[in-house]
Scaffold this motif. Sequence first.
Motif, PDB file in Angstrom:
ATOM      1  N   PRO A 293       9.908   2.360 -14.714  1.00 52.37           N
ATOM      2  CA  PRO A 293      10.395   2.335 -13.311  1.00 52.37           C
ATOM      3  C   PRO A 293       9.540   1.386 -12.225  1.00 52.37           C
ATOM      4  CG  PRO A 293       9.406   4.438 -13.868  1.00 52.37           C
ATOM      5  CD  PRO A 293       9.647   3.653 -15.108  1.00 52.37           C
TER       6      PRO A 293
ATOM      7  N   TYR B 114       3.713  13.493  -0.824  1.00 48.13           N
ATOM      8  CA  TYR B 114       4.656  12.168  -1.219  1.00 48.13           C
ATOM      9  C   TYR B 114       5.870  12.544  -2.004  1.00 48.13           C
ATOM     10  CZ  TYR B 114       5.144   7.711  -3.635  1.00 48.13           C
ATOM     11  OH  TYR B 114       5.578   6.545  -4.127  1.00 48.13           O
TER      12      TYR B 114
ATOM     13  N   PHE C 154       4.350   2.711 -14.176  1.00 50.02           N
ATOM     14  CA  PHE C 154       3.624   2.679 -13.101  1.00 50.02           C
ATOM     15  C   PHE C 154       2.312   1.817 -13.242  1.00 50.02           C
ATOM     16  CE2 PHE C 154       6.832   5.972 -11.585  1.00 50.02           C
ATOM     17  CZ  PHE C 154       7.589   5.210 -10.829  1.00 50.02           C
TER      18      PHE C 154
ATOM     19  N   SER D  73       8.270  10.503  -4.825  1.00 54.67           N
ATOM     20  CA  SER D  73       8.311   9.260  -5.310  1.00 54.67           C
ATOM     21  C   SER D  73       9.414   8.644  -5.249  1.00 54.67           C
ATOM     22  CB  SER D  73       8.264   9.545  -7.013  1.00 54.67           C
ATOM     23  OG  SER D  73       8.449   8.418  -7.856  1.00 54.67           O
ATOM     24  N   ARG D  74       9.411   7.124  -5.267  1.00 54.48           N
ATOM     25  CA  ARG D  74      10.392   6.141  -5.205  1.00 54.48           C
ATOM     26  C   ARG D  74      11.636   6.457  -6.450  1.00 54.48           C
ATOM     27  NH1 ARG D  74       7.818   1.653  -2.273  1.00 54.48           N
ATOM     28  NH2 ARG D  74       5.623   2.504  -2.106  1.00 54.48           N
ATOM     29  N   ALA D  75      11.054   6.791  -7.455  1.00 54.43           N
ATOM     30  CA  ALA D  75      11.594   6.756  -8.814  1.00 54.43           C
ATOM     31  C   ALA D  75      12.407   8.317  -8.913  1.00 54.43           C
ATOM     32  CB  ALA D  75      10.603   6.623  -9.937  1.00 54.43           C
TER      33      ALA D  75
ATOM     34  N   SER E 297      11.078  -0.132  -9.017  1.00 57.63           N
ATOM     35  CA  SER E 297      10.700   0.821  -7.797  1.00 57.63           C
ATOM     36  C   SER E 297      10.232  -0.098  -6.506  1.00 57.63           C
ATOM     37  CB  SER E 297       9.786   1.653  -8.146  1.00 57.63           C
ATOM     38  OG  SER E 297      10.349   2.575  -9.058  1.00 57.63           O
TER      39      SER E 297
ATOM     40  N   PHE F 260       0.226  11.613  -8.025  1.00 64.08           N
ATOM     41  CA  PHE F 260       0.186  10.102  -8.071  1.00 64.08           C
ATOM     42  C   PHE F 260      -1.015   9.426  -7.380  1.00 64.08           C
ATOM     43  CE2 PHE F 260       4.781  11.392  -8.105  1.00 64.08           C
ATOM     44  CZ  PHE F 260       5.357  10.329  -8.695  1.00 64.08           C
TER      45      PHE F 260
ATOM     46  N   MET G  98      -2.065   8.599  -4.462  1.00 67.91           N
ATOM     47  CA  MET G  98      -2.689   9.101  -3.413  1.00 67.91           C
ATOM     48  C   MET G  98      -2.953  10.613  -3.299  1.00 67.91           C
ATOM     49  SD  MET G  98       0.628   8.922  -3.656  1.00 67.91           S
ATOM     50  CE  MET G  98       1.429   7.526  -2.997  1.00 67.91           C
ATOM     51  N   ILE G  99      -2.246  11.502  -4.328  1.00 74.21           N
ATOM     52  CA  ILE G  99      -2.455  12.551  -4.428  1.00 74.21           C
ATOM     53  C   ILE G  99      -4.111  12.983  -5.017  1.00 74.21           C
ATOM     54  CG2 ILE G  99      -1.717  14.757  -5.642  1.00 74.21           C
ATOM     55  CD1 ILE G  99       0.119  13.629  -3.518  1.00 74.21           C
TER      56      ILE G  99
END
Lengths: 429, 429
Positions: free
Chosen positions: A70, B280, A42, B282-284, A74, A165, A167-168
């Motif tokens: 990913p 959120y 990522f 995750s997309r993955a 993704s 992630f 945003m978290i």
Amino acid sequence: MPRSRRDRGHQAPRTEERPMVDARSATTGCLAGVRILDLTQFEAGPSCTEALAWLGAEVVKVENPKGGDPGRTSFRSGPGQDSWYFLLFNANKKSITLNLKSPRGIALVNDLARKADVFVENFAPGAIERLGLGYDAIRKVNPGIIYAQVKGFGTGSPFEDNLAFDMIAQACGGIMSVSGERDGPPVKPGATLGDTGTGMLLAISVLGALYRRKGTGQGERLEIAMQDAMLHYIRVCFAAQATSGRPAERAGAKLASGGNPPCGIYPCKPGGPNDYVYIYTSRANPAHWHRLLQVIGREDLIGNPQYETGLARTEHEPQIDEMISAWTRQRDKNEAMRILGAAGIPAGAVLDTGELQNDPSFEKRGIMQTIQHPACGPFKMPAWPVRHDGAPPPVKPAPLLGEHTGDVLGAWLGLSADDVKGLRRDGVI
Amino acid sequence: MPRSRRDRGHQAPRTEERPMVDARSATTGCLAGVRILDLTQFEAGPSCTEALAWLGAEVVKVENPKGGDPGRTSFRSGPGQDSWYFLLFNANKKSITLNLKSPRGIALVNDLARKADVFVENFAPGAIERLGLGYDAIRKVNPGIIYAQVKGFGTGSPFEDNLAFDMIAQACGGIMSVSGERDGPPVKPGATLGDTGTGMLLAISVLGALYRRKGTGQGERLEIAMQDAMLHYIRVCFAAQATSGRPAERAGAKLASGGNPPCGIYPCKPGGPNDYVYIYTSRANPAHWHRLLQVIGREDLIGNPQYETGLARTEHEPQIDEMISAWTRQRDKNEAMRILGAAGIPAGAVLDTGELQNDPSFEKRGIMQTIQHPACGPFKMPAWPVRHDGAPPPVKPAPLLGEHTGDVLGAWLGLSADDVKGLRRDGVI
């Protein structure tokens, strides 16, 4: 305020035709010879290792043979293609595939770690240890290694086992609480501070550790948590809080750290979503305000005590904003920026990503560079923005999945083409 | 997802009583012996040199004898005191005063530059050259020096002579265009990306150059423009634009790079301005969504095709947001974060600067440290957030104006106490 042209002789000549990216030192990297074993995915980890790659380190990205990072898939760009997202965060790197579910794959990571200067990972909490690739394992095979990890929450935090992630991190690290309209809900800035903002701080510490290691051979363990990293970017808000005794608040386009009017965005023609110009007058230079009054045709107010000091202007902010808007509304944002900037007033048009992408200045100066990707075609992307002896380092396309498996296993570990073929047959790579 | 405790043996013991800042390597810096001559002010330059100071470099801040860095006084904290702002961006540095309007003051800068490894400045465009301290002058006295500059706009840009501050860079560099509510005006994030965001990128290049120089003695000129640096932090927005063909848009608390619901802030009790939890999936990892359905008591929807894929969820975002809000509204944000996080769902409370300042975890882990400033008293401030062998480097208070003038002129240039007295009498320091 013109500056001397004399001082520019050492730089690449400025011509319209020739991009500045091929200047002297840009082709040799500062970190030539440094080997980074990169188990990141990522953005937070990849942005860190990409910065090191841009400075010339050999960054070897270790990827799952089934699909890889990913981030490749993704965020789709086209059928069978790596995403633009992946291309942006993995330029100048090499890619090898290794099956980390196979004991031989893990053994190969250990072999590579023995030859590496730096090991970087940003898996979910505990994952790298479960793979047998934690710091205690890796430093056994290479005591001098710099072992760098990105976490969501720091070791010792009540949330150390939690997932995170971008945003978290921006929520828990205070960024969102100081971003948004004054009376509106928190906003997540479009900038990915939780990821790239964290990656940059880790890159600094990796480089510091590399510097020491070059002299002493000393290894080091580095760890950064995305939540912790966010505090670093809102320190002006902590200063505002120390002064006011209250948590810093959201302030729209103005300053969370408190007003110093004029300070904000002013509407321009033709009134689209980004048709604004930012205007500011410095606390440290009273001349800015006087210059602004001249530009907007209000010389009559120069010296008027209602507006002469920062404090007085704070009391009359609505009037000030209205008189400036009356001037900006007659102009488009680029014209407003040109006029204000040339008069020595800090001012800037609010530019969107399309305007930036198409601005020829970025390409001419090498701040944006076009790569030729074998599968995705040409792609113009932001490069490392620091100019080294006149030019940013050249961008090379992100690697295809496993593009360098044979090369790296050969160069780092001395494996032969037959060895590599065997590993591939056995599903190890 | 518990992680092995085994891997923690190398770290400082985790006790409630003992902050982690005194661990082994934190007291010796990676950059011990590196000399930085620091002619920066406000934030972009000082944040860069402060990062180097935190890693152990000797950073000597050269200040105007009359008031010093304007950051000391432009943001007042108390009568006669340095501002909290100044304390935050100048920790671990030394301060000397030099009158740059005096030829002897300029001569002393040259003498110091001869002994320095790095020279950093962020004056207004052209100012350093007008002082006779441009790169061509400094490299004559020290060809191996790393000479680093922060500009508002890059050399070769149509705006290269313009003034810039943090907010101007955030406007012109795209940050504001992707921050704010979907239908609202652009917002300036509370994070000072234009300043600290730029400073961090320059620090990376300085460290890269130092690494090479350690091997080769090679000097280098580095330059970063605040506008250019901003592109680096919104690369996900350039990816979104490459995919959609349109400039990236503002998305409130959601993602400028496009939705992947659930993704956003959800309201919590008691409904204050920051009473939200970010959630959120995750997309993955499709498991995140299933875990979330379990936590909010909607196991009945696991496997329901209306919600099972990212695409299906995008079509039903309002329904998803409502069912999650129905759960979050019954809880305060900390409780919601605890429950969701423990269930393996990426989630985070929106924390304000007051909550962060008073959270004991940051102090215990050394992410925030309390300095004892001789004039301003105790002040708890964010430290360098990367842990080196278990702990962030210790924070030392920002220097008083000219605190180290005699020491540095003695240690770097061999001047005697009498020499220094004479310089002071003559108004040079």
